[in-house]
Design an enzyme around this catalytic site. Structure first.
Site, PDB file in Angstrom:
ATOM      1  N   GLU B  66      43.602  73.440 -40.072  1.00  0.00           N
ATOM      2  CA  GLU B  66      43.793  73.488 -38.632  1.00  0.00           C
ATOM      3  C   GLU B  66      44.934  74.386 -38.208  1.00  0.00           C
ATOM      4  O   GLU B  66      44.803  75.157 -37.253  1.00  0.00           O
ATOM      5  CB  GLU B  66      43.977  72.062 -38.081  1.00  0.00           C
ATOM      6  CG  GLU B  66      42.712  71.211 -38.064  1.00  0.00           C
ATOM      7  CD  GLU B  66      42.289  70.661 -39.420  1.00  0.00           C
ATOM      8  OE1 GLU B  66      43.062  70.818 -40.397  1.00  0.00           O
ATOM      9  OE2 GLU B  66      41.210  70.066 -39.521  1.00  0.00           O
ATOM     10  N   HIS B 135      41.308  58.126 -35.102  1.00  0.00           N
ATOM     11  CA  HIS B 135      40.228  58.899 -34.481  1.00  0.00           C
ATOM     12  C   HIS B 135      40.055  58.579 -33.004  1.00  0.00           C
ATOM     13  O   HIS B 135      39.017  58.900 -32.425  1.00  0.00           O
ATOM     14  CB  HIS B 135      38.902  58.656 -35.223  1.00  0.00           C
ATOM     15  CG  HIS B 135      38.755  59.442 -36.495  1.00  0.00           C
ATOM     16  ND1 HIS B 135      39.646  59.351 -37.523  1.00  0.00           N
ATOM     17  CD2 HIS B 135      37.825  60.350 -36.906  1.00  0.00           C
ATOM     18  CE1 HIS B 135      39.256  60.145 -38.521  1.00  0.00           C
ATOM     19  NE2 HIS B 135      38.162  60.762 -38.161  1.00  0.00           N
TER      20      HIS B 135
HETATM   21  C1  LIG Z   1      42.223  67.038 -40.663  1.00  0.00           C
HETATM   22  C2  LIG Z   1      40.786  66.701 -40.527  1.00  0.00           C
HETATM   23  N1  LIG Z   1      39.914  67.659 -40.183  1.00  0.00           N
HETATM   24  C3  LIG Z   1      38.601  67.356 -40.056  1.00  0.00           C
HETATM   25  C4  LIG Z   1      38.141  66.087 -40.263  1.00  0.00           C
HETATM   26  C5  LIG Z   1      36.654  65.757 -40.112  1.00  0.00           C
HETATM   27  N2  LIG Z   1      36.083  65.482 -41.447  1.00  0.00           N
HETATM   28  C6  LIG Z   1      35.981  64.249 -41.966  1.00  0.00           C
HETATM   29  S1  LIG Z   1      35.402  64.236 -43.527  1.00  0.00           S
HETATM   30  C7  LIG Z   1      35.219  65.915 -43.521  1.00  0.00           C
HETATM   31  C8  LIG Z   1      34.663  66.636 -44.703  1.00  0.00           C
HETATM   32  C9  LIG Z   1      35.581  66.660 -45.837  1.00  0.00           C
HETATM   33  O1  LIG Z   1      34.950  67.310 -46.898  1.00  0.00           O
HETATM   34  P1  LIG Z   1      35.414  67.022 -48.362  1.00  0.00           P
HETATM   35  O2  LIG Z   1      36.903  67.046 -48.425  1.00  0.00           O
HETATM   36  O3  LIG Z   1      34.701  67.945 -49.270  1.00  0.00           O
HETATM   37  O4  LIG Z   1      34.982  65.517 -48.649  1.00  0.00           O
HETATM   38  P2  LIG Z   1      33.511  64.912 -48.707  1.00  0.00           P
HETATM   39  O5  LIG Z   1      33.184  64.414 -47.355  1.00  0.00           O
HETATM   40  O6  LIG Z   1      32.588  65.956 -49.194  1.00  0.00           O
HETATM   41  O7  LIG Z   1      33.622  63.771 -49.680  1.00  0.00           O
HETATM   42  C10 LIG Z   1      35.641  66.442 -42.299  1.00  0.00           C
HETATM   43  C11 LIG Z   1      35.625  67.870 -41.962  1.00  0.00           C
HETATM   44  C12 LIG Z   1      39.090  65.114 -40.577  1.00  0.00           C
HETATM   45  N3  LIG Z   1      38.740  63.824 -40.762  1.00  0.00           N
HETATM   46  N4  LIG Z   1      40.392  65.438 -40.718  1.00  0.00           N
END
Ligand SMILES: Cc1ncc(C[n+]2csc(CCOP(=O)(O)OP(=O)(O)O)c2C)c(N)n1
Ligand SMILES: Cc1ncc(C[n+]2csc(CCOP(=O)(O)OP(=O)(O)O)c2C)c(N)n1
Ligand SMILES: [Mg+2]
Ligand SMILES: [Mg+2]
Lengths: 309, 363, 309, 363
Positions: B66, B135
């Site tokens: 971000e 959230h």
């Molecule tokens: C700082 C932040 N940015 C965006 C999000 C929205 N978000 C929640 S889970 C996720 C995906 C994360 O991907 P990854 O780290 O590969 O984990 P996975 O869900 O594949 O287990 C996102 C973008 C968040 N929770 N926090």
């Protein structure tokens, strides 16, 4: 290089007059990096910098009058007096801005490279930062994005091995900085930063590669800061670095090296160098005159332009 | 034969999308970026089809980074682009406060107006279905404290589109805050390319008894309260949809207060340090003589939101809270049959933790 | 592993009852990583996790009753109902907490390792995160600090190649994730994350090295998420991944593989496995009963404890 | 023979150092970290000698990584340590807002009190000598908006020490804001290990005409104004050194207002969204009947600070601003000889952009 040195020495000398009332980070001892890199760039290539910006600004062609006036807090300064030493700008020569939040301009430079790529412009973007700055997460976020989009960008890491008074060994594990960029998929380069020809040669090749679409280039240059982190003086008495280290650091003087080389090669004569120095000194004197004779602004001059029209 | 525009009822989410679309059609330098922008859920539908229309060079997904991506957008903005960035939750934008506050807000100022940062940052405020402590924050006050940032919170679909276009055309950074529950709400959304100013409140309901200055989703709650107060108790309050958080349209508040003399401010945030407090303080300072009673803030309690839907039931103030505040302020009586009818009308049907789809404008 | 799978399948099945009213990220398909890593740890080793936490929590020995009750929003939940699926904790077994701000717990785990080092405790700290998380600057800041202080920490990167619906190719340059950690001076490991024995073997060695003072260990495991990013369902109809890919992904089922292996080796019999499954099913049923029969809290139960006493 | 404690005059910087030192002596789990903590300048002297005394295992420098290091401190805090972290400028702390707001502030709440985050974050507000737009912000309102954070701004050296010890002993996160110009100011600082509560205002000057609720450095300005108003115009105002920003000691404000009926709030931040507005709004809401005139905020103008010392001259309100606000509020006349004498006494000597060392307490 000589110009940068002379300008900064003049600033240091006159700082005691208490008319330059702002923090000031001199790059004396580190000039070869700014000079060597800038000489590899085209006028429309863009440059970003940090708190230690004078050398970068001047090397890119920034107006010395406007910089001195800026440090003096006059409206004729390059940032209208609002920025001081730590926030200089001269967009007319592609110097897009310097700011002192460590790491703050690194993603901006990537954004400029991205904009150039989106617009199909044949430009490279360059940003200077220190070894300390490399510890900021935002630099890694920038490394990732630039590598992903293969952007035409050069990161110039000026490794003077200090963040303020703290040695790199207290802040980072013992591995070269540029290998991390390499792991992110960047081309990485490393050399003595006090050898202006070496710096320039690398910068030319790196800029060429970036421009040709080979993606981002990370240039790590080792160098040494002679004076205190912030302010006009030497700070040898603080004993955070040994006399031996300081002597060795200064022995690498990029100016001296380049001068001997030029004289040895017969590229210039002593007399020509003296003349050059004189010319620069005149330019500097008139820059200070300009600054000091510029009208003194008031509070109201620094109050508007919060929002763009 | 119908010559007048028919009412074109569209959701807030649709309106955001159309605003983005028209702004991108107008100006090639507008680009759109955010986690999930081109994905199948397309940020709650607000970016649907835009990558197909404008291509992968103008509509991007982005890495989870971000602060870096915000800086990259600022760099693009001072280089002639007009980026729009989206955070699916405002909570994630906390990672980018450095770039927003230290750079975006100040670049124009600190370089004496020599460069502009035309940059819209969409931030979505979560609510419901167990959004929980990380959230559900509504952090407009943090951004509104910063000179150099404009902060808007459109309420209606009509304004969402017009303010989106205006925000993108603005030459400085605009924090564009969308309450998640508004995305479903419909309103008249003209097909034309129109602008709604970024600094003007709007009257949602006219009245002369109490002024309710309300932000974002709370403007809908206030509007519902106004209708019920009118119908069941014959009380007409004036509801201002504030729309903009910085600058605050204090003129509109003062104009209304001159009629009513009573002020309630309804905010979507926790009370302490909220923009509700800011409005009240400005009225106390500059509109002292207009006030006939102590102003009242209607805002969330001063604690994070627990995830449990049992525990979140009671956290948010709503229509009833506002109606009660009005009645109390007017010294009205709450035991009458009228009041009971009002309560019955405002009683929530269905689960408390999903959007109340009975809101439907047009406003 | 089987327990994690069965618990999550039960959650998925009952999610439609609309009593679990919170976002829920299932790890079905990815269980081998949680199970293999946790089995390499001691009870007093500490663990941190992210939004997709059920597997980690259960593998570390977290109480299943308390987790189910948490997701149901009851005060008997492991976080008193305040956290739901995305914020679980069971400090009694060293599970220090999971939260859904991506990257949020990564430095916390480093901090726990640091605290252990400062106190001279013989503990390792472990944190699970995804491939998407690796893009966050805070992860790199954490890499730097842990390497600098040679902390006893394991980073477990569960690379399922997606962040929500976005492929890693859209977000990162084509280089393996673990090489970046390696460049920071970490020991790095990489393997199939659906082979629980391989995961476990690596985790044992890595934990051992970390405990012995060899510094931080980065473990990258490839895996596949079967269901939607958030919620109980499959999302094959969204077409962000091909049928072929999904079939291939599921073919790597860590449970099936481990089951065949165990049966083949004669380590267990079919009957024993059935019995195990039955026991777990009973445990799960009673966990749901516990949750559903727990008293229903009110607003006031979620209002206090803003400040510690 | 002297039995009473003599006045022990020490600077605020010394007091911070002594508070840290005594807290570290008391409790082995207290550790101290920050960029420059052990360096020759030792954070303006506030950490001098501490590494020598407590060793390199408890007193650290740190990499430039504000968000990561904040998270690392939170992780250490929930693991039994009591970290104290320092930012040489509050502006740098903006990089760590995510960890402070999403984790530190909420960890105790969201895990139902099962874990504590005893964590003190020192943030220094810059002023003077061209600090400029990125080194002069005073961002207490941003942090004070967040439930779960305590935010304090001690003014006197006495309180700096006592509040430092209390903050370190607090079981939750405390944002400890130091105005750079206070570091030089002396006060009586007892040698003993004492605590000053984190939630109580203090009366610096007693009076019954106007209440001035002031924060941090502005409390000194208000105090100077109070003395001049007393001496030259016979007006006695009550100056409250608020000391704490969250929680706000509104009881102290109301107690004083009951006497005076007039309120001025003096803050070190830009006006919009400031804590000055918050205090005023609370008084308007809950202390309406006590007020006999419109309350007034004395705060910085709503724009960033330019670096030029010529341009910063006039940016900050001070003693004179407060005195003028008092006189205006009381309907007093500004043309008398008394007023001229007051102005002469308050007239600033020396440069405007370096700390006025004539402030010297004891308070
Ligand atoms: C700082 C932040 N940015 C965006 C999000 C929205 N978000 C929640 S889970 C996720 C995906 C994360 O991907 P990854 O780290 O590969 O984990 P996975 O869900 O594949 O287990 C996102 C973008 C968040 N929770 N926090
Ligand atoms: C985010 C942030 N943290 C801390 C500082 C204070 N600071 C200013 S310059 C500096 C040192 C930076 O070191 P380096 O990047 O190596 O650059 P150098 O000064 O050596 O040229 C620090 C810590 C800052 N300005 N911004
Ligand atoms: Mg350096
Ligand atoms: Mg993933």
């Amino acid at each position: 290089m000589l110009r940068i040195r002379l300008v900064e020495e003049a600033l240091a000398e006159r700082y005691a007059d208490q008319e330059m009332r702002c923090p000031m980070h001199l790059c004396i001892g580190q000039e070869a990096i700014a000079a060597g890199v800038a000489a590899a760039l085209r006028p429309d290539d863009v440059m970003f910098s940090n708190h230690r910006a004078h050398g970068h600004y001047l090397a890119k062609g920034g107006d010395v009058k406007a910089m001195v006036a800026e440090i003096y807090g006059r409206s004729t300064g390059c940032s209208g007096g609002r920025g001081g030493s730590m926030h200089v700008i001269d967009q007319s020569v592609g110097f897009m801005g310097a700011t002192p939040i460590v790491g703050g301009t690194v993603p901006l430079a990537v954004g400029a490279a991205w904009a150039a790529a989106l617009k199909g412009e044949d430009k490279v973007s360059v940003v200077f930062f220190g070894d300390g700055c490399f510890e900021e997460g935002v630099v890694h976020e920038s490394l990732n994005f630039a590598a992903l989009h293969k952007l035409p960008i050069l990161f110039i890491c000026e490794n003077n091995s200090f963040s303020v008074y703290t040695r790199i060994e207290e802040r980072q594990p013992r591995r070269p900085i540029h290998v991390v960029a390499q792991a992110h998929g960047w081309d990485a380069w490393h050399s003595d930063g006090n050898d202006v020809e070496a710096v320039n040669a690398i910068a030319i090749e790196a800029a060429c590669r970036a421009r040709a679409g080979n993606g981002p280039q990370f240039l790590e240059f080792d160098t040494y800061r002679w004076r205190e982190h912030c302010g006009p003086n030497f700070d040898d008495e603080l004993n955070y670095r040994s006399e031996h280290e300081i002597t060795a650091g200064k022995a690498g003087d990029p100016l001296l090296r380049s001068r001997s080389k030029l004289l040895q090669d017969g590229a210039v004569s002593d007399g020509e160098l003296d003349k050059l120095k004189e010319e620069i000194t005149d330019e500097i004197d008139s820059a200070f005159e300009f600054a000091l004779s510029s009208p003194v602004p008031t509070y109201a001059d620094g109050a508007g332009k919060v929002y763009a029209d | 034969m119908q010559t007048e525009n028919p009412i074109r009822k569209k959701t807030f989410a649709f309106a955001i999308r159309e605003g983005l679309q028209q702004a991108m059609e107008n100006d090639f330098s507008v680009i759109l970026i955010g986690e999930g922008v081109p994905d199948p859920k397309s940020i709650f539908g607000t970016t649907e089809g835009l990558q197909e229309q404008f291509g992968r060079k103008r509509v991007f997904d982005m890495p989870l980074a971000e602060n870096g991506m915000t800086g990259i957008c600022i760099g693009a903005a001072i280089s002639g682009m007009r980026p729009v960035m989206v955070h699916q939750r405002i909570d994630f934008a906390l990672l980018s406060v450095d770039q927003l506050v230290n750079n975006a807000a100040k670049w124009h100022f600190m370089f004496d107006g020599k460069a502009n940062v035309p940059f819209v940052v969409r931030m979505i405020v979560g609510r419901g279905w167990g959004q929980g402590p990380q959230h559900s924050q509504s952090l407009q006050a943090m951004f509104a404290h910063i000179p150099g940032l404009k902060v808007v919170m459109p309420t209606t679909a009509h304004d969402a589109k017009g303010m989106m276009i205006a925000a993108i055309e603005d030459n400085g950074p605009v924090i564009f805050i969308e309450h998640r529950w508004l995305h479903y709400v419909e309103d008249h959304v003209p097909e034309t390319n129109y602008r709604v100013p970024l600094d003007k409140a709007k009257i949602l309901h006219t009245g002369d008894r109490v002024t309710v200055a309300a932000f974002s989703y709370m403007a809908l709650e206030a509007h519902a309260a106004a209708k019920a107060l009118h119908s069941f108790m014959g009380i007409d309050i004036e509801v201002l949809d504030m729309r903009s958080v910085r600058p605050l349209d204090m003129d509109a508040v003062f104009t209304s207060l001159r009629k009513t003399g009573h002020l309630i401010v309804a905010d979507t945030a926790t009370r302490t340090g909220s923009i509700a407090g800011e409005v009240i303080s400005r009225v106390a300072e500059k509109g002292w003589d207009m006030l006939r009673s102590a102003p009242v803030a209607v805002a969330n309690p001063d604690h994070p939101l627990a995830t449990s839907h049992h525990m979140s039931d009671g956290y948010y103030p709503g229509e009833q809270t506002i109606a009660d505040a009005v009645i109390r302020m007017l010294g009205g009586d709450k035991v009458s049959g009228d009041y009971e009818q009002l309560c019955a009308a405002l009683r929530h049907v269905g689960p408390h933790d999903t959007p109340n789809r009975s809101f439907s404008g047009p406003f």
